[in-house]
Design a protein around this motif. Structure first.
Motif, PDB file in Angstrom:
ATOM      1  N   LEU A  97      69.437 112.071  48.345  1.00 26.26           N
ATOM      2  CA  LEU A  97      68.219 111.582  47.703  1.00 26.26           C
ATOM      3  C   LEU A  97      68.542 110.253  47.040  1.00 26.26           C
ATOM      4  CD1 LEU A  97      65.274 112.008  46.654  1.00 26.26           C
ATOM      5  CD2 LEU A  97      66.284 113.195  44.697  1.00 26.26           C
ATOM      6  N   GLN A  98      67.643 109.284  47.214  1.00 27.81           N
ATOM      7  CA  GLN A  98      67.857 107.959  46.614  1.00 27.81           C
ATOM      8  C   GLN A  98      66.510 107.377  46.210  1.00 27.81           C
ATOM      9  OE1 GLN A  98      70.424 104.895  48.612  1.00 27.81           O
ATOM     10  NE2 GLN A  98      68.476 103.792  48.784  1.00 27.81           N
ATOM     11  N   ASP A  99      66.503 106.681  45.086  1.00 27.36           N
ATOM     12  CA  ASP A  99      65.306 105.960  44.644  1.00 27.36           C
ATOM     13  C   ASP A  99      65.700 104.528  44.327  1.00 27.36           C
ATOM     14  OD1 ASP A  99      62.827 105.187  43.774  1.00 27.36           O
ATOM     15  OD2 ASP A  99      62.821 106.412  41.956  1.00 27.36           O
ATOM     16  N   GLN A 100      65.055 103.598  45.019  1.00 28.85           N
ATOM     17  CA  GLN A 100      65.249 102.172  44.734  1.00 28.85           C
ATOM     18  C   GLN A 100      64.036 101.699  43.942  1.00 28.85           C
ATOM     19  OE1 GLN A 100      66.613  99.119  47.772  1.00 28.85           O
ATOM     20  NE2 GLN A 100      64.467  98.532  47.529  1.00 28.85           N
ATOM     21  N   VAL A 101      64.275 101.283  42.705  1.00 28.10           N
ATOM     22  CA  VAL A 101      63.199 100.901  41.801  1.00 28.10           C
ATOM     23  C   VAL A 101      63.249  99.392  41.573  1.00 28.10           C
ATOM     24  CG1 VAL A 101      62.134 101.330  39.555  1.00 28.10           C
ATOM     25  CG2 VAL A 101      63.500 103.138  40.649  1.00 28.10           C
ATOM     26  N   LYS A 102      62.125  98.706  41.820  1.00 31.60           N
ATOM     27  CA  LYS A 102      62.021  97.273  41.554  1.00 31.60           C
ATOM     28  C   LYS A 102      61.066  97.080  40.389  1.00 31.60           C
ATOM     29  CE  LYS A 102      62.821  95.728  46.288  1.00 31.60           C
ATOM     30  NZ  LYS A 102      62.299  94.962  47.435  1.00 31.60           N
ATOM     31  N   PHE A 103      61.514  96.235  39.435  1.00 29.70           N
ATOM     32  CA  PHE A 103      60.650  95.951  38.295  1.00 29.70           C
ATOM     33  C   PHE A 103      60.939  94.547  37.780  1.00 29.70           C
ATOM     34  CE2 PHE A 103      64.400  98.250  36.987  1.00 29.70           C
ATOM     35  CZ  PHE A 103      64.863  97.585  35.863  1.00 29.70           C
ATOM     36  N   ASP A 104      59.936  93.968  37.150  1.00 28.53           N
ATOM     37  CA  ASP A 104      60.039  92.640  36.545  1.00 28.53           C
ATOM     38  C   ASP A 104      60.429  91.558  37.556  1.00 28.53           C
ATOM     39  OD1 ASP A 104      59.840  90.818  34.459  1.00 28.53           O
ATOM     40  OD2 ASP A 104      61.942  91.042  33.886  1.00 28.53           O
ATOM     41  N   ARG A 105      60.170  91.781  38.846  1.00 25.58           N
ATOM     42  CA  ARG A 105      60.397  90.824  39.935  1.00 25.58           C
ATOM     43  C   ARG A 105      61.845  90.401  40.129  1.00 25.58           C
ATOM     44  NH1 ARG A 105      55.681  86.318  40.271  1.00 25.58           N
ATOM     45  NH2 ARG A 105      54.000  87.724  40.838  1.00 25.58           N
ATOM     46  N   HIS A 106      62.711  90.657  39.162  1.00 22.28           N
ATOM     47  CA  HIS A 106      64.087  90.188  39.257  1.00 22.28           C
ATOM     48  C   HIS A 106      65.103  91.321  39.237  1.00 22.28           C
ATOM     49  CE1 HIS A 106      62.629  86.118  38.634  1.00 22.28           C
ATOM     50  NE2 HIS A 106      61.962  86.544  37.569  1.00 22.28           N
ATOM     51  N   TRP A 107      64.659  92.532  39.017  1.00 24.26           N
ATOM     52  CA  TRP A 107      65.587  93.632  38.816  1.00 24.26           C
ATOM     53  C   TRP A 107      65.362  94.725  39.856  1.00 24.26           C
ATOM     54  CZ3 TRP A 107      69.486  93.009  35.466  1.00 24.26           C
ATOM     55  CH2 TRP A 107      69.341  92.028  34.498  1.00 24.26           C
ATOM     56  N   VAL A 108      66.475  95.248  40.343  1.00 24.75           N
ATOM     57  CA  VAL A 108      66.437  96.380  41.272  1.00 24.75           C
ATOM     58  C   VAL A 108      67.450  97.411  40.774  1.00 24.75           C
ATOM     59  CG1 VAL A 108      66.823  97.183  43.628  1.00 24.75           C
ATOM     60  CG2 VAL A 108      65.822  94.915  43.232  1.00 24.75           C
ATOM     61  N   LEU A 109      66.997  98.634  40.631  1.00 24.52           N
ATOM     62  CA  LEU A 109      67.859  99.738  40.207  1.00 24.52           C
ATOM     63  C   LEU A 109      67.865 100.772  41.330  1.00 24.52           C
ATOM     64  CD1 LEU A 109      69.453 101.348  38.021  1.00 24.52           C
ATOM     65  CD2 LEU A 109      67.240 102.290  37.297  1.00 24.52           C
ATOM     66  N   VAL A 110      69.064 101.161  41.759  1.00 20.13           N
ATOM     67  CA  VAL A 110      69.199 102.174  42.799  1.00 20.13           C
ATOM     68  C   VAL A 110      69.916 103.380  42.204  1.00 20.13           C
ATOM     69  CG1 VAL A 110      70.158 102.736  45.066  1.00 20.13           C
ATOM     70  CG2 VAL A 110      69.296 100.430  44.617  1.00 20.13           C
ATOM     71  N   VAL A 111      69.282 104.529  42.308  1.00 18.75           N
ATOM     72  CA  VAL A 111      69.849 105.776  41.820  1.00 18.75           C
ATOM     73  C   VAL A 111      69.848 106.757  42.991  1.00 18.75           C
ATOM     74  CG1 VAL A 111      69.594 107.672  40.168  1.00 18.75           C
ATOM     75  CG2 VAL A 111      68.934 105.355  39.504  1.00 18.75           C
ATOM     76  N   GLY A 112      70.969 107.432  43.194  1.00 19.58           N
ATOM     77  CA  GLY A 112      71.020 108.355  44.324  1.00 19.58           C
ATOM     78  C   GLY A 112      72.088 109.404  44.149  1.00 19.58           C
ATOM     79  N   GLY A 113      72.032 110.374  45.025  1.00 18.42           N
ATOM     80  CA  GLY A 113      73.032 111.433  45.019  1.00 18.42           C
ATOM     81  C   GLY A 113      73.130 112.066  46.395  1.00 18.42           C
ATOM     82  N   ARG A 114      74.258 112.710  46.634  1.00 21.55           N
ATOM     83  CA  ARG A 114      74.505 113.355  47.912  1.00 21.55           C
ATOM     84  C   ARG A 114      75.380 114.575  47.685  1.00 21.55           C
ATOM     85  NH1 ARG A 114      74.646 111.905  53.521  1.00 21.55           N
ATOM     86  NH2 ARG A 114      76.136 113.255  54.575  1.00 21.55           N
ATOM     87  N   GLN A 115      75.097 115.640  48.424  1.00 18.63           N
ATOM     88  CA  GLN A 115      75.914 116.853  48.392  1.00 18.63           C
ATOM     89  C   GLN A 115      76.281 117.222  49.827  1.00 18.63           C
ATOM     90  OE1 GLN A 115      77.073 118.858  45.760  1.00 18.63           O
ATOM     91  NE2 GLN A 115      78.173 119.916  47.382  1.00 18.63           N
TER      92      GLN A 115
END
Length: 193
Positions: free
Chosen positions: A156-174
């Motif tokens: 599962l992974q979520d790529q979050v874009k905010f404020d036009r300049h920032w990207v946060l990627v959070v994920g996990g794997r089992q």
């Protein structure tokens, strides 16, 4: 001087033939403006037929140091692999952020067989090479290994874009993996998880 073109193998015995093929597909379907599903599948086969003669040093019984001692081997590994990866992707906005969420499951199965034989090859005079026949009746089987690997993973992974300049990627794997090995010569089995 030893000729730079001296072949220390055996032209009547040495050969290398590899057969490899694979078949598969990649599918993608967009369900709506948010969801896309994908699946990739592949089956692969590899087989090697390899005979080799190689030098292992000078023959200690030759006082002239002109004879190379040699050994020979036959190597016939084969390998099959099946993999499938199924995933869903969602693209959506929430407040001031945009998200690309990826979730999926993948599976792979590998089967391998690796038999090997070895034997002596006649010595070779490095200054006057004469290639004597290899006697296969002197060969012994050194290895006959079977191995099966199975692996399944979820991610599962979520790529979050905010404020036009920032990207946060959070994920996990089992992952869960099992390996079963069989030594056909020593009659031993081994399992790992």
């Amino acid at each position: 001087k030893i000729s730079p073109t001296l072949f220390t193998g055996d032209p009547n015995f040495d050969h290398y033939k590899k057969t490899e093929w694979s078949v598969g597909y990649a599918l993608e379907h967009q369900l709506d403006s948010v969801w896309t599903v994908r699946q990739k599948l592949r089956y692969m086969h590899l087989a090697l037929n390899n005979n080799a003669v190689y030098g292992i040093g000078l023959d200690p019984t030759d006082p002239s140091d002109s004879t190379m001692s040699r050994t020979a081997g036959i190597f016939n590994p084969s390998y099959n692999r099946f993999t499938v990866d199924t995933q869903g992707q969602a693209r959506f906005s929430a407040g001031q952020t945009s998200h690309t969420v990826l979730l999926g499951i993948d599976f792979q199965r590998q089967n391998m067989h690796d038999p090997e034989w070895s034997g002596q090859a006649p010595g070779l005079n490095m200054f006057n090479p004469v290639y004597q026949p290899i006697n296969l009746s002197t060969f012994t089987q050194d290895q006959d290994t079977w191995q099966r690997l199975r692996q399944i993973g979820v991610y599962l992974q979520d790529q979050v874009k905010f404020d036009r300049h920032w990207v946060l990627v959070v994920g996990g794997r089992q992952d869960s993996t099992s390996i079963h090995s069989e030594d056909q010569i020593l009659k031993r089995n081994r399992d790992q998880n």
